[in-house]
Design a protein around this motif. Structure first.
Motif, PDB file in Angstrom:
ATOM      1  N   PHE A 211       7.421  -6.510   9.307  1.00  0.00           N
ATOM      2  CA  PHE A 211       7.886  -7.844   8.972  1.00  0.00           C
ATOM      3  C   PHE A 211       7.645  -8.733  10.171  1.00  0.00           C
ATOM      4  O   PHE A 211       7.772  -8.300  11.328  1.00  0.00           O
ATOM      5  N   LYS A 212       7.283 -10.003   9.901  1.00  0.00           N
ATOM      6  CA  LYS A 212       7.048 -10.957  10.980  1.00  0.00           C
ATOM      7  C   LYS A 212       7.829 -12.232  10.693  1.00  0.00           C
ATOM      8  O   LYS A 212       7.892 -12.692   9.548  1.00  0.00           O
ATOM      9  N   LEU A 213       8.426 -12.785  11.745  1.00  0.00           N
ATOM     10  CA  LEU A 213       9.209 -14.007  11.651  1.00  0.00           C
ATOM     11  C   LEU A 213       8.637 -15.028  12.631  1.00  0.00           C
ATOM     12  O   LEU A 213       8.371 -14.701  13.789  1.00  0.00           O
ATOM     13  N   THR A 214       8.456 -16.265  12.181  1.00  0.00           N
ATOM     14  CA  THR A 214       7.975 -17.345  13.034  1.00  0.00           C
ATOM     15  C   THR A 214       8.977 -18.478  13.001  1.00  0.00           C
ATOM     16  O   THR A 214       9.436 -18.885  11.926  1.00  0.00           O
ATOM     17  N   ASP A 215       9.340 -18.992  14.185  1.00  0.00           N
ATOM     18  CA  ASP A 215      10.276 -20.108  14.219  1.00  0.00           C
ATOM     19  C   ASP A 215       9.532 -21.434  14.259  1.00  0.00           C
ATOM     20  O   ASP A 215       8.326 -21.493  14.490  1.00  0.00           O
ATOM     21  N   ALA A 216      10.263 -22.503  13.997  1.00  0.00           N
ATOM     22  CA  ALA A 216       9.677 -23.838  13.872  1.00  0.00           C
ATOM     23  C   ALA A 216       9.775 -24.593  15.184  1.00  0.00           C
ATOM     24  O   ALA A 216      10.746 -24.445  15.934  1.00  0.00           O
ATOM     25  N   ASN A 217       8.758 -25.435  15.450  1.00  0.00           N
ATOM     26  CA  ASN A 217       8.859 -26.335  16.590  1.00  0.00           C
ATOM     27  C   ASN A 217       9.543 -27.631  16.152  1.00  0.00           C
ATOM     28  O   ASN A 217      10.033 -27.743  15.026  1.00  0.00           O
ATOM     29  N   GLU A 218       9.556 -28.623  17.042  1.00  0.00           N
ATOM     30  CA  GLU A 218      10.310 -29.833  16.765  1.00  0.00           C
ATOM     31  C   GLU A 218       9.756 -30.626  15.592  1.00  0.00           C
ATOM     32  O   GLU A 218      10.469 -31.407  14.971  1.00  0.00           O
ATOM     33  N   THR A 219       8.483 -30.459  15.282  1.00  0.00           N
ATOM     34  CA  THR A 219       7.888 -31.192  14.165  1.00  0.00           C
ATOM     35  C   THR A 219       7.811 -30.361  12.889  1.00  0.00           C
ATOM     36  O   THR A 219       7.227 -30.788  11.904  1.00  0.00           O
ATOM     37  N   GLY A 220       8.402 -29.151  12.908  1.00  0.00           N
ATOM     38  CA  GLY A 220       8.386 -28.308  11.725  1.00  0.00           C
ATOM     39  C   GLY A 220       7.216 -27.363  11.638  1.00  0.00           C
ATOM     40  O   GLY A 220       7.100 -26.599  10.681  1.00  0.00           O
TER      41      GLY A 220
ATOM     42  N   GLU B 290       5.819 -22.049  15.802  1.00  0.00           N
ATOM     43  CA  GLU B 290       5.960 -21.948  17.247  1.00  0.00           C
ATOM     44  C   GLU B 290       5.693 -20.514  17.695  1.00  0.00           C
ATOM     45  O   GLU B 290       4.573 -20.142  17.990  1.00  0.00           O
ATOM     46  N   ASP B 291       6.710 -19.648  17.721  1.00  0.00           N
ATOM     47  CA  ASP B 291       6.547 -18.289  18.221  1.00  0.00           C
ATOM     48  C   ASP B 291       6.722 -17.283  17.084  1.00  0.00           C
ATOM     49  O   ASP B 291       7.639 -17.405  16.270  1.00  0.00           O
ATOM     50  N   ARG B 292       5.827 -16.275  17.051  1.00  0.00           N
ATOM     51  CA  ARG B 292       5.895 -15.244  16.016  1.00  0.00           C
ATOM     52  C   ARG B 292       6.289 -13.915  16.645  1.00  0.00           C
ATOM     53  O   ARG B 292       5.703 -13.478  17.630  1.00  0.00           O
ATOM     54  N   PHE B 293       7.295 -13.260  16.040  1.00  0.00           N
ATOM     55  CA  PHE B 293       7.758 -11.949  16.469  1.00  0.00           C
ATOM     56  C   PHE B 293       7.626 -10.980  15.293  1.00  0.00           C
ATOM     57  O   PHE B 293       7.699 -11.393  14.127  1.00  0.00           O
ATOM     58  N   PHE B 294       7.436  -9.691  15.599  1.00  0.00           N
ATOM     59  CA  PHE B 294       7.271  -8.718  14.519  1.00  0.00           C
ATOM     60  C   PHE B 294       8.094  -7.470  14.793  1.00  0.00           C
ATOM     61  O   PHE B 294       8.470  -7.171  15.922  1.00  0.00           O
TER      62      PHE B 294
END
Length: 886
Positions: A126-135, A138-142
């Protein structure tokens, strides 16, 4: 309008409930609902045909009404094996806050055990990516999940893993792609991916495969990461005071609080709230219950509250929307007055519900205007407009109490009000008020760094001293030809962003159009601490040093012929890419033995309609294998790349990712079979095929020649989303253009892994390092025309077209940006209208020169819904639709 707000928020927070479990994806209808990007998968299939087909499946499930069926085939196209990846849209139209949970969990069931063509193992990620200030991403973790693809038991099995962050993906969430602060912000997840990985000895030919089918269900987070909660509602009824409007005599309401144990989310029980709200006043009526609380440890670092609510017995008022719930945070930041801040709980109290997870961001929001009425926001907290106190600023870190209130509208209200004296009666359950999210409590900006500049040969070394007392801080460098008083001025350019600590030096290469000349530069630097606080700028005085003349892009038409002869380029200075002369950089970890191994002369020109380019490449072994194309590895062949931004780089900050619109970036790759628009890939990725506008051929005694005539209109229209707006390409003589060139060299290696056969790589710019295909900040630059004096002559500029872009983001809340371009100078109006055609905002009403423009629209005072924005200039009129979602 209130019903619309409720529908949107509940759509975002739709869940299943079991033992404090937030099931943020039930997989009941994830494919139908558009949760997956069905247009493409990512893979390294080699000669196999990879697939990762997902479908909604109702024949078998663990919870809810269905599950997700995954039918896969993984081709091991590399020496270590292979993968196949499917993602959600990038980004999703919702952002998940998963920070409240301590663990992530899901169920799986193997319905066709994996079949492999040779030995090896299968992994599920599974991989999760968070959003930057503009949506954006940003960074992807697995995280590697212990799924047994060979399981033949035919039973559902549960996977549960901690939400901890680390470096080993078998025991923690580990970084995979870092484009931001390098940290996984679990409260703003906007992209998810699943990857199936086949570990075996693979290769591009006769590729090993692994195939099977698996079901997954109930993707959730569980637990309470920031325990203790504000209240777990275990045996808590006696701790609350209540107000039943007793001062109203016969017009009062009723409140009964009871501890229950037979219906709960977690712990020992829940709180039962039996109520009667008597709308005995012209303005309505209310009941509430409240308690003082001690500020939880590190509450200033939280970004939201989450409360679980179940509407057991609905009210039966004539107007279903008459009753609203107001969740109050009481804070006392000023020390002189208790400030109440209210978030509306978006539930229809006229309908029974199961347990619902209500998410309340801890941020200040304005009241929502509905006609002449007001209501509280559901995406933040506002002070009651009739009782503003203190500093009128929401300070949740000064929390001292909570209050939950039911309020009935009076004779009028946002939903229509009702008759005086109507009584609204019902029963509601409450369980656990959790803290969620993370933000730094550090609000103090660091001190400015100490800045110095040392002159070098065709360069200035910008040096600084790291700020004492900071760790993991970043430094941002700027320069200008004028004294710097404001780093946000249009006269100031970005030199380098996000330089880490302990570096303390950056070389500013001094370049000028065509010829060497003296240049005067001023410098500035800021420090951004780990929390994102930015220091004041330290600035330098003037530094005069010699800049090295470099080739430029010719501003002219070319008598183009796609014949491999370069006669038409006479008089145009080429970009000389020769490692022996220091005019090309050998990319790290690649080998180029000498200029005969890999070098080039590259000619570039541009006019109103086309980019003209010719590569005269010297290469001792020319290699082109069609198999590389079918495997998606055109970059691993003998190939040339053009990386270019078609805008004035002096007027735009450095792009950290490819951009579209008024400042578009492009990456074009030239191979024997085609010229490919490599970054903004459309359904048809062939920008040019061999013919009158494209030539690729070998030359004597060794090497090859590329000639291409690229339509600017084709570039502006090619994109991943065919429905997206066309780019606006507008260029003038003297513009500083982000620009780089790359030559890839394949000497005919025999490795089964294509990338190992690309032995050499050179770039014209010194910073590319095989990163320019993804990050424009790695590019160099040049100028359009013979000098850097921007022309005002209309005959020496590429004309604008009239155009109105789709606003971005869309849907939006509460701000969005609108880009447009004007072909001729004149009066321009840009206005916003509601669905009834009433003007609600005027963004532009003034004379403007021909050009590209953007304007920010803040709709914080408007209600959720559909709006239209209309531009008029001369005879040009265009209208587009946008959606505000609060």
């Amino acid at each position: 309008m209130k019903k619309l707000l409720i529908a949107i928020v509940l759509m975002v927070t739709a869940i299943s409930v079991s033992a404090q479990t937030y099931t943020f994806q039930s997989f009941d209808n994830s494919v139908k609902d558009g949760w997956w990007d069905m247009s493409q998968i990512y893979q390294n299939q080699g000669s196999a045909t990879a697939k990762l087909d997902v479908s909604d499946y109702t024949a078998d499930k663990k919870e809810g009404t269905g599950s997700l069926k995954i039918d896969y085939l993984v081709g091991a196209g590399d020496g270590w094996g292979g993968y196949v990846v499917r993602t959600t849209p990038k980004p999703l139209n919702v952002t998940y806050d998963l920070s409240v949970g301590k663990q992530l969990t899901f169920w799986y069931k193997v319905i066709k055990p994996v079949v492999t063509s040779q030995g090896g193992s299968m992994e599920f990620e599974f991989k999760l990516t968070d959003a930057n200030e503009t949506g954006g991403e940003e960074d992807r973790f697995f995280r590697k999940m212990p799924v047994d693809f060979a399981d033949a038991s035919g039973t559902w099995k549960q996977i549960t893993v901690d939400m901890n962050i680390g470096s080993d993906p078998t025991v923690s969430w580990a970084p995979q792609a870092q484009n931001g602060d390098g940290e996984l912000q679990l409260h703003k997840i906007n992209v998810l991916e699943i990857a199936l990985v086949y570990i075996t000895t693979g290769g591009g030919v006769n590729t090993p495969t692994a195939a099977g089918e698996i079901l997954i269900d109930g993707l959730a987070v569980v637990g309470d990461k920031y325990a203790p909660p504000l209240d777990n509602f275990d045996a808590s009824a006696a701790s609350y005071a209540f107000d039943d409007m007793g001062w109203a005599g016969a017009g009062k309401g009723e409140v009964k609080l009871t501890d229950v144990t037979d219906d709960k989310i977690e712990g020992a029980g829940a709180l039962k709230f039996d109520y009667t709200v008597n709308a005995s006043e012209d303005w309505g009526g209310y009941v509430n219950f409240s308690k003082n609380i001690a500020k939880p440890e590190k509450f200033e670092e939280r970004t939201a509250l989450v409360v679980w609510i179940k509407n057991v017995t609905p009210h039966k008022a004539a107007n279903p929307g008459r009753l609203s719930m107001r969740f109050n945070v009481i804070e006392n930041n000023t020390g002189s007055a208790d400030e109440g801040w209210v978030c509306m709980v978006p539930i229809d109290w006229s309908k029974a519900t199961d347990w619902v997870r209500v998410y309340m961001p801890l941020r200040q929001r304005p009241a929502v205007e509905v006609g002449t009425e007001k209501m509280f926001p559901s995406d933040g907290f506002a002070q009651p407009w009739w009782d503003e106190k203190g500093d009128k600023t929401f300070n949740p870190e000064a929390i001292k109490g909570i209050k939950i209130e039911l309020s009935a509208e009076g004779l009028t209200g946002p939903t229509g009000g009702g008759v005086k004296g109507e009584k609204l009666t019902g029963t509601i359950l409450f369980d656990i008020i959790q803290q969620s999210g993370f933000q730094s409590a550090d609000k103090q900006a660091p001190t400015a760094p100490a800045l110095a500049v040392v002159k070098g040969t065709y360069s200035n070394l910008v040096t600084w001293t790291d700020v004492a007392g900071e760790s993991e801080e970043k430094y941002n460098l700027y320069f200008s030809t004028k004294p710097i008083t404001d780093i946000n001025s249009t006269d100031v350019s970005t030199l380098k962003l996000n330089v880490g600590e302990n570096v303390q030096v950056f070389e500013h290469l001094l370049r000028s159009p065509k010829v060497d000349r003296d240049e005067t530069y001023y410098y500035a630097i800021t420090c951004a601490d780990k929390a994102g606080n930015v220091s004041d700028a330290a600035v330098s005085g003037a530094f005069v040093n010699k800049a090295k003349g470099i080739p430029t892009i010719a501003l002219q038409s070319v008598n183009f012929k796609a014949d491999g002869k370069l006669d038409e380029w006479t008089g145009i200075t080429p970009f000389d890419m020769s490692p022996s002369k220091g005019t090309a950089t050998i990319v790290n970890n690649f080998v180029v033995t000498d200029d005969n191994d890999c070098s080039a002369k590259v000619y570039v020109a541009i006019d109103n309609n086309y980019i003209y380019i010719a590569f005269d490449v010297t290469d001792d072994v020319v290699y082109d294998d069609p198999g590389y194309y079918t495997r998606g590895n055109s970059w691993a062949l003998d190939a040339t790349d053009l990386e270019i931004g078609l805008y004035n780089g002096n007027e735009h900050k450095i792009h950290t990712g490819y951009m579209r619109g008024a400042a578009p970036d492009y990456h074009v790759r030239f191979n024997k079979l085609r010229a490919r628009n490599d970054h903004w890939t459309s359904v048809k990725d062939s920008l040019l095929l061999p013919g009158p506008n494209y030539y690729w051929g070998e030359k004597f005694p060794s090497g090859y020649v590329v000639e291409a005539k690229i339509s600017l209109d084709d570039l502006a229209n090619v994109r991943t989303d065919p429905a997206a707006a066309k780019d606006q390409i507008y260029l003038k003589k003297g513009y500083k253009i982000p620009f780089d060139l790359v030559i890839n060299d394949n000497d005919g290696g025999t490795s089964g892994e294509d990338w190992q056969n690309r032995q050499g790589m050179i770039s014209w710019g010194p910073f590319n390092q095989d990163g320019g295909w993804q990050y424009p900040q790695n590019w160099m630059y040049t100028w359009l025309g013979d000098d850097d004096v921007v022309t005002t002559d209309l005959d020496e500029q590429l004309p604008f077209a009239y155009n109105l872009d789709q606003n971005y983001p869309n849907p939006f809340n509460p701000a969005t940006q609108i880009n447009y371009s004007i072909a001729n100078a004149g009066l321009v109006t840009l206005r916003v209208y509601d669905v009834l055609g009433r003007q609600v905002a005027e963004l532009i009403n003034r004379y403007q020169d021909a050009g590209s423009y953007n304007v920010n629209f803040n709709a914080s005072k408007l209600t959720s819904g559909i709006y239209f924005y209309k531009i008029e200039s001369g005879s040009f009129v265009q209208v587009k639709k946008m959606m505000l979602v609060k």
